[in-house]
Design an enzyme around this catalytic site. Structure first.
Site, PDB file in Angstrom:
ATOM      1  N   ASP A 174       0.852  -1.195   0.000  1.00  0.00           N
ATOM      2  CA  ASP A 174       0.000   0.000   0.000  1.00  0.00           C
ATOM      3  C   ASP A 174       0.890   1.248   0.000  1.00  0.00           C
ATOM      4  OD1 ASP A 174      -3.201   0.528   1.047  1.00  0.00           O
ATOM      5  OD2 ASP A 174      -1.794   2.203   1.140  1.00  0.00           O
ATOM      6  N   ILE A 175       0.473   2.259  -0.744  1.00  0.00           N
ATOM      7  CA  ILE A 175       1.258   3.493  -0.867  1.00  0.00           C
ATOM      8  C   ILE A 175       1.250   4.300   0.435  1.00  0.00           C
ATOM      9  CG2 ILE A 175      -0.543   5.107  -1.677  1.00  0.00           C
ATOM     10  CD1 ILE A 175       1.412   5.903  -3.930  1.00  0.00           C
ATOM     11  N   ASN A 234     -12.756  -3.033   2.928  1.00  0.00           N
ATOM     12  CA  ASN A 234     -13.731  -1.955   3.119  1.00  0.00           C
ATOM     13  C   ASN A 234     -14.735  -2.015   1.970  1.00  0.00           C
ATOM     14  OD1 ASN A 234     -12.330  -0.973   5.402  1.00  0.00           O
ATOM     15  ND2 ASN A 234     -10.896   0.135   4.089  1.00  0.00           N
ATOM     16  N   GLY A 291     -15.113   3.199   4.326  1.00  0.00           N
ATOM     17  CA  GLY A 291     -13.750   3.656   4.044  1.00  0.00           C
ATOM     18  C   GLY A 291     -13.216   3.238   2.692  1.00  0.00           C
ATOM     19  N   GLN A 292     -14.075   2.631   1.861  1.00  0.00           N
ATOM     20  CA  GLN A 292     -13.568   2.232   0.537  1.00  0.00           C
ATOM     21  C   GLN A 292     -13.328   3.464  -0.324  1.00  0.00           C
ATOM     22  OE1 GLN A 292     -16.001  -0.563  -1.699  1.00  0.00           O
ATOM     23  NE2 GLN A 292     -14.367  -0.948  -3.181  1.00  0.00           N
ATOM     24  N   HIS A 323     -10.439  -5.237  -3.048  1.00  0.00           N
ATOM     25  CA  HIS A 323      -9.098  -5.490  -2.527  1.00  0.00           C
ATOM     26  C   HIS A 323      -9.182  -5.898  -1.075  1.00  0.00           C
ATOM     27  CE1 HIS A 323     -10.092  -1.199  -2.139  1.00  0.00           C
ATOM     28  NE2 HIS A 323      -9.395  -1.201  -1.030  1.00  0.00           N
ATOM     29  N   HIS A 325      -6.927  -5.751   2.311  1.00  0.00           N
ATOM     30  CA  HIS A 325      -5.761  -5.230   3.010  1.00  0.00           C
ATOM     31  C   HIS A 325      -5.191  -6.369   3.860  1.00  0.00           C
ATOM     32  CE1 HIS A 325      -6.835  -0.827   2.478  1.00  0.00           C
ATOM     33  NE2 HIS A 325      -8.039  -1.359   2.327  1.00  0.00           N
TER      34      HIS A 325
HETATM   35  P1  5GP Z   1      -9.636   1.490   0.513  1.00  0.00           P
HETATM   36  O1  5GP Z   1      -9.594   2.854   1.164  1.00  0.00           O
HETATM   37  O2  5GP Z   1     -10.409   1.542  -0.802  1.00  0.00           O
HETATM   38  O3  5GP Z   1     -10.079   0.371   1.406  1.00  0.00           O
HETATM   39  O4  5GP Z   1      -8.138   1.135   0.161  1.00  0.00           O
HETATM   40  C1  5GP Z   1      -7.477   1.696  -0.908  1.00  0.00           C
HETATM   41  C2  5GP Z   1      -6.018   1.660  -0.566  1.00  0.00           C
HETATM   42  O5  5GP Z   1      -5.286   1.923  -1.748  1.00  0.00           O
HETATM   43  C3  5GP Z   1      -5.594   2.709   0.452  1.00  0.00           C
HETATM   44  O6  5GP Z   1      -5.044   2.067   1.595  1.00  0.00           O
HETATM   45  C4  5GP Z   1      -4.577   3.560  -0.283  1.00  0.00           C
HETATM   46  O7  5GP Z   1      -3.501   3.963   0.519  1.00  0.00           O
HETATM   47  C5  5GP Z   1      -4.137   2.639  -1.403  1.00  0.00           C
HETATM   48  N1  5GP Z   1      -3.707   3.332  -2.604  1.00  0.00           N
HETATM   49  C6  5GP Z   1      -4.315   4.390  -3.211  1.00  0.00           C
HETATM   50  N2  5GP Z   1      -3.650   4.751  -4.317  1.00  0.00           N
HETATM   51  C7  5GP Z   1      -2.599   3.894  -4.418  1.00  0.00           C
HETATM   52  C8  5GP Z   1      -1.530   3.776  -5.377  1.00  0.00           C
HETATM   53  O8  5GP Z   1      -1.418   4.506  -6.351  1.00  0.00           O
HETATM   54  N3  5GP Z   1      -0.631   2.787  -5.142  1.00  0.00           N
HETATM   55  C9  5GP Z   1      -0.712   1.936  -4.063  1.00  0.00           C
HETATM   56  N4  5GP Z   1       0.230   1.022  -3.933  1.00  0.00           N
HETATM   57  N5  5GP Z   1      -1.704   2.032  -3.157  1.00  0.00           N
HETATM   58  C10 5GP Z   1      -2.631   3.000  -3.336  1.00  0.00           C
END
Ligand code: 5GP
Length: 113
Positions: free
Chosen positions: A31-32, A86, A92-93, A99, A101
């Site tokens: 994750d970034i 999420n 929080g999605q 995906h 985590h």
């Molecule tokens: P969500 O918030 O949808 O459950 O998770 C999305 C995740 O994607 C977040 O934890 C966010 O940090 C990660 N993310 C968003 N943009 C990027 C990216 O460009 N590269 C990577 N490796 N992770 C990303």
């Protein structure tokens, strides 16, 4: 056709990522914005929007991803870890490509926020 998701762009190498595992069905990458010492995202290559929009035909893929989550966590040296998905904006999605985590490397509190 719907716009490509951010994660589909990572699959297609249009956006760089630190990939830890890949096969024909899934991809795992760091994750970034990590929320734990180890924070990896495991995604299906098929762009399912979120868990609650998976179809019955996705059942084998979803089981496969759960097995892979355990394998990837082990490969990353995690003895304890948490899997989070999420589902929807209020949960929080932020990226609408299913995906999981994989979080670990520190004690994780419960309940999550
Ligand atoms: P969500 O918030 O949808 O459950 O998770 C999305 C995740 O994607 C977040 O934890 C966010 O940090 C990660 N993310 C968003 N943009 C990027 C990216 O460009 N590269 C990577 N490796 N992770 C990303």
């Amino acid at each position: 056709m719907a716009d490509k998701t951010l994660f589909s762009k990572i699959i297609d190498r249009e956006i760089p990522a630190n990939i830890v595992y890949e096969d024909e069905l899934c991809l795992a990458f760091h994750d970034i914005n990590p929320q734990a010492p180890v924070h990896v995202l495991l995604i299906p290559k098929r762009p399912i929007v979120k868990l609650s929009e998976a179809a019955s035909g996705d059942q084998p893929l979803l089981g496969y991803l759960m097995l892979k989550a355990g394998e990837v966590a082990k490969k990353l040296g995690l003895k304890s870890f948490r899997i989070v998905s999420n589902d929807g904006a209020d949960a929080g999605q932020t990226v609408f490509h299913l995906h999981f985590h994989i979080l670990g490397g520190r004690p994780l509190s419960w309940p999550p926020g």
